[in-house]
Scaffold this motif. Sequence first.
Motif, mmCIF file in Angstrom:
data_model
loop_
_atom_site.group_PDB
_atom_site.id
_atom_site.type_symbol
_atom_site.label_atom_id
_atom_site.label_comp_id
_atom_site.label_asym_id
_atom_site.label_seq_id
_atom_site.Cartn_x
_atom_site.Cartn_y
_atom_site.Cartn_z
ATOM 1 N N ARG A 21 0.827 -1.204 0.000
ATOM 2 C CA ARG A 21 0.000 0.000 0.000
ATOM 3 C C ARG A 21 0.861 1.253 0.000
ATOM 4 N NH1 ARG A 21 -4.166 -1.834 4.707
ATOM 5 N NH2 ARG A 21 -2.317 -1.263 5.911
ATOM 6 N N LEU A 22 1.905 1.268 0.829
ATOM 7 C CA LEU A 22 2.777 2.438 0.895
ATOM 8 C C LEU A 22 3.431 2.708 -0.459
ATOM 9 C CD1 LEU A 22 4.166 4.686 2.517
ATOM 10 C CD2 LEU A 22 5.918 2.997 3.174
ATOM 11 N N ALA A 23 3.828 1.659 -1.150
ATOM 12 C CA ALA A 23 4.444 1.826 -2.469
ATOM 13 C C ALA A 23 3.469 2.474 -3.442
ATOM 14 C CB ALA A 23 4.924 0.480 -3.005
ATOM 15 N N ARG A 24 2.201 2.071 -3.405
ATOM 16 C CA ARG A 24 1.212 2.672 -4.293
ATOM 17 C C ARG A 24 1.007 4.153 -3.951
ATOM 18 N NH1 ARG A 24 -1.803 0.708 -7.947
ATOM 19 N NH2 ARG A 24 -3.364 2.342 -7.549
ATOM 20 N N LEU A 25 0.981 4.481 -2.665
ATOM 21 C CA LEU A 25 0.782 5.861 -2.266
ATOM 22 C C LEU A 25 1.956 6.728 -2.716
ATOM 23 C CD1 LEU A 25 -0.984 7.892 -0.772
ATOM 24 C CD2 LEU A 25 0.183 7.234 1.345
ATOM 25 N N LYS A 26 3.170 6.240 -2.549
ATOM 26 C CA LYS A 26 4.346 7.014 -2.980
ATOM 27 C C LYS A 26 4.365 7.182 -4.494
ATOM 28 C CE LYS A 26 7.502 6.283 0.880
ATOM 29 N NZ LYS A 26 8.921 6.181 1.230
ATOM 30 N N PHE A 39 -1.046 13.246 5.945
ATOM 31 C CA PHE A 39 -2.372 12.645 6.021
ATOM 32 C C PHE A 39 -2.863 12.595 7.464
ATOM 33 C CE2 PHE A 39 -0.238 10.876 2.282
ATOM 34 C CZ PHE A 39 -1.124 11.287 1.296
ATOM 35 N N TYR A 40 -4.066 13.135 7.659
ATOM 36 C CA TYR A 40 -4.732 13.157 8.960
ATOM 37 C C TYR A 40 -5.894 12.171 9.032
ATOM 38 C CZ TYR A 40 -2.430 17.105 11.277
ATOM 39 O OH TYR A 40 -1.528 17.918 11.918
ATOM 40 N N ASP A 41 -6.533 11.916 7.901
ATOM 41 C CA ASP A 41 -7.666 10.994 7.918
ATOM 42 C C ASP A 41 -7.181 9.620 8.373
ATOM 43 O OD1 ASP A 41 -9.497 8.873 6.638
ATOM 44 O OD2 ASP A 41 -10.644 10.721 6.360
ATOM 45 N N PRO A 42 -7.835 9.027 9.410
ATOM 46 C CA PRO A 42 -7.330 7.748 9.935
ATOM 47 C C PRO A 42 -7.330 6.621 8.902
ATOM 48 C CG PRO A 42 -9.464 8.312 10.902
ATOM 49 C CD PRO A 42 -8.985 9.530 10.183
ATOM 50 N N ILE A 43 -8.211 6.700 7.906
ATOM 51 C CA ILE A 43 -8.195 5.694 6.847
ATOM 52 C C ILE A 43 -6.921 5.817 6.022
ATOM 53 C CG2 ILE A 43 -9.400 4.785 4.837
ATOM 54 C CD1 ILE A 43 -10.948 4.394 7.416
ATOM 55 N N ASN A 44 -6.540 7.042 5.688
ATOM 56 C CA ASN A 44 -5.319 7.254 4.912
ATOM 57 C C ASN A 44 -4.070 6.957 5.740
ATOM 58 O OD1 ASN A 44 -6.668 8.006 2.563
ATOM 59 N ND2 ASN A 44 -6.736 10.165 3.152
ATOM 60 N N ILE A 45 -4.111 7.265 7.043
ATOM 61 C CA ILE A 45 -2.978 6.908 7.910
ATOM 62 C C ILE A 45 -2.779 5.397 7.905
ATOM 63 C CG2 ILE A 45 -2.105 6.905 10.274
ATOM 64 C CD1 ILE A 45 -3.646 9.518 10.726
ATOM 65 N N ARG A 46 -3.881 4.684 8.007
ATOM 66 C CA ARG A 46 -3.775 3.224 8.020
ATOM 67 C C ARG A 46 -3.258 2.700 6.686
ATOM 68 N NH1 ARG A 46 -7.977 -0.726 10.930
ATOM 69 N NH2 ARG A 46 -6.581 -2.519 11.111
ATOM 70 N N TYR A 47 -3.745 3.282 5.599
ATOM 71 C CA TYR A 47 -3.285 2.843 4.281
ATOM 72 C C TYR A 47 -1.776 3.049 4.147
ATOM 73 C CZ TYR A 47 -3.227 2.163 -0.771
ATOM 74 O OH TYR A 47 -2.957 1.686 -2.032
ATOM 75 N N ALA A 48 -1.280 4.180 4.641
ATOM 76 C CA ALA A 48 0.138 4.498 4.488
ATOM 77 C C ALA A 48 1.030 3.720 5.438
ATOM 78 C CB ALA A 48 0.346 6.001 4.713
ATOM 79 N N THR A 49 0.542 3.436 6.639
ATOM 80 C CA THR A 49 1.424 2.908 7.687
ATOM 81 C C THR A 49 1.023 1.544 8.231
ATOM 82 O OG1 THR A 49 0.165 3.906 9.506
ATOM 83 C CG2 THR A 49 1.841 5.285 8.440
ATOM 84 N N ALA A 73 11.503 9.003 3.874
ATOM 85 C CA ALA A 73 10.966 8.341 5.060
ATOM 86 C C ALA A 73 9.460 8.526 5.202
ATOM 87 C CB ALA A 73 11.664 8.870 6.302
ATOM 88 N N THR A 74 8.873 7.576 5.914
ATOM 89 C CA THR A 74 7.491 7.676 6.369
ATOM 90 C C THR A 74 7.538 7.879 7.877
ATOM 91 O OG1 THR A 74 6.680 6.243 4.601
ATOM 92 C CG2 THR A 74 5.283 6.481 6.549
ATOM 93 N N ILE A 75 7.066 9.044 8.309
ATOM 94 C CA ILE A 75 7.182 9.436 9.713
ATOM 95 C C ILE A 75 5.788 9.545 10.300
ATOM 96 C CG2 ILE A 75 8.048 11.177 11.321
ATOM 97 C CD1 ILE A 75 10.074 11.968 9.096
ATOM 98 N N LEU A 76 5.500 8.687 11.266
ATOM 99 C CA LEU A 76 4.204 8.690 11.931
ATOM 100 C C LEU A 76 4.264 9.584 13.161
ATOM 101 C CD1 LEU A 76 1.312 7.519 12.270
ATOM 102 C CD2 LEU A 76 2.357 5.697 13.646
ATOM 103 N N PHE A 77 3.335 10.518 13.256
ATOM 104 C CA PHE A 77 3.196 11.371 14.425
ATOM 105 C C PHE A 77 2.036 10.810 15.247
ATOM 106 C CE2 PHE A 77 5.528 13.867 11.440
ATOM 107 C CZ PHE A 77 6.361 14.693 12.187
#
Length: 402
Positions: A21-26, A39-49, A73-77
């Motif tokens: 999923r992360l590869a598709r988003l990038k 990304f703030y939407d929890p659906i998009n956060i989940r898709y990315a991380t 990098a993918t940095i989760l806050f």
Amino acid sequence: MATQTVLGKDPDWHNRLELGRLARLKEKLLEFNCAAGLFYDPINIRYATGTSNMQVYSLHNPCRYVFVAAEGATILFEFSGCEFLSDDRSAVDEVRVANAWYHFAAGPRVAEFAKAWCGEIVDLMNTYGGDNRRLAIDRMDPVGTHLLEDNGIQIVDGFEVAHLARIIKTPEEIDAVRQSVNVCQVALRKMIAETKPGMTENGIWSILHQTNIELGGEWVETRLLSSGPRTNPWYQEASERQVELGDIVCIDSDMIGPHGYGADISRSWTVGDGKPKDDQRRLYSLAYEQVQRNVELFVPGRSFFELADLAHRMPEKYKAFELPAIAHGSGLCNEFPLLIHSDKIQAKGHDGILEPGMVICVESYAGAPGGAEGIKLEQQILITNEGLELLSDMEFEEPLLA
């Protein structure tokens, strides 16, 4: 009873799910010439991380977010104190504490905390974007938007980027969708079997939620279950009405099941073992015909406009209450695209192409204005190179089709 079997068969499955999923988003970020996405939407956060934390709470409190560098990098806050939750996530390169500058957390210090937040995001853009100042953002309060723009950041619609990444499912995502559909169908069969006169709509609906949670699911996005006269018009949520012998009961599941994937299936049935009324059978046949005929139209390469022109419609008597959507996409929730009928698509819709890897939910509602009841049916399918695959293989109600 259904169980979670995918992970047990292949211990690397979760890693492939999240990294795919992360590869598709990038890839989509690069297509939109964005240095990064925020990304703030929890659906998009989940898709990315692959991470999930207080999903419903974070829908209305922007308490966690993710910075995804298109080539970095993918940095989760993360919500303070929850950083350890992402220790084993292969798609997360770094975890930081989220800067909570929304009013619920910051009160009168919103501007102060937002300025510190903005400085951190601008630093990341300098690190990973260089001269590229394009940042895809899905959801942002005005204070943050103005601060980023004042610092030279060009904001791009992050929902468009994320939706176009999510529209095509990876093989692991399809595994997860199948599992969620399986759980949903277990719940629906149990609901039908246990429906008795005197039960409330809320009591019947609770079986879906309980079964979903028991079998590893997460939540239900709506409470679309109604009975008897409350089935017409559609879109009435479950109530304390007690169902009566011979009533129709309709449900649209809108269920988020195992691994966070949606199962959006609709079924309708009668209360008790008596013979359905003629009008109930007529309505059921109309909805069944529409959904079955429209399912067959979902072939790779067909345009949204062509689909709208070919779609089977309700007879004139029922058109006022016909659903505007032929179908919609599904993944981590009901998602893009929304496919609407020909008389609405020019004004409110858009064109596009059906592609292999899309998961689609095909809908129908049959009910006439002033009618006693209505019928809701919906099937979930996968578009493949060879055509369509029916994901929701649950039986229909034979007494209502007779």
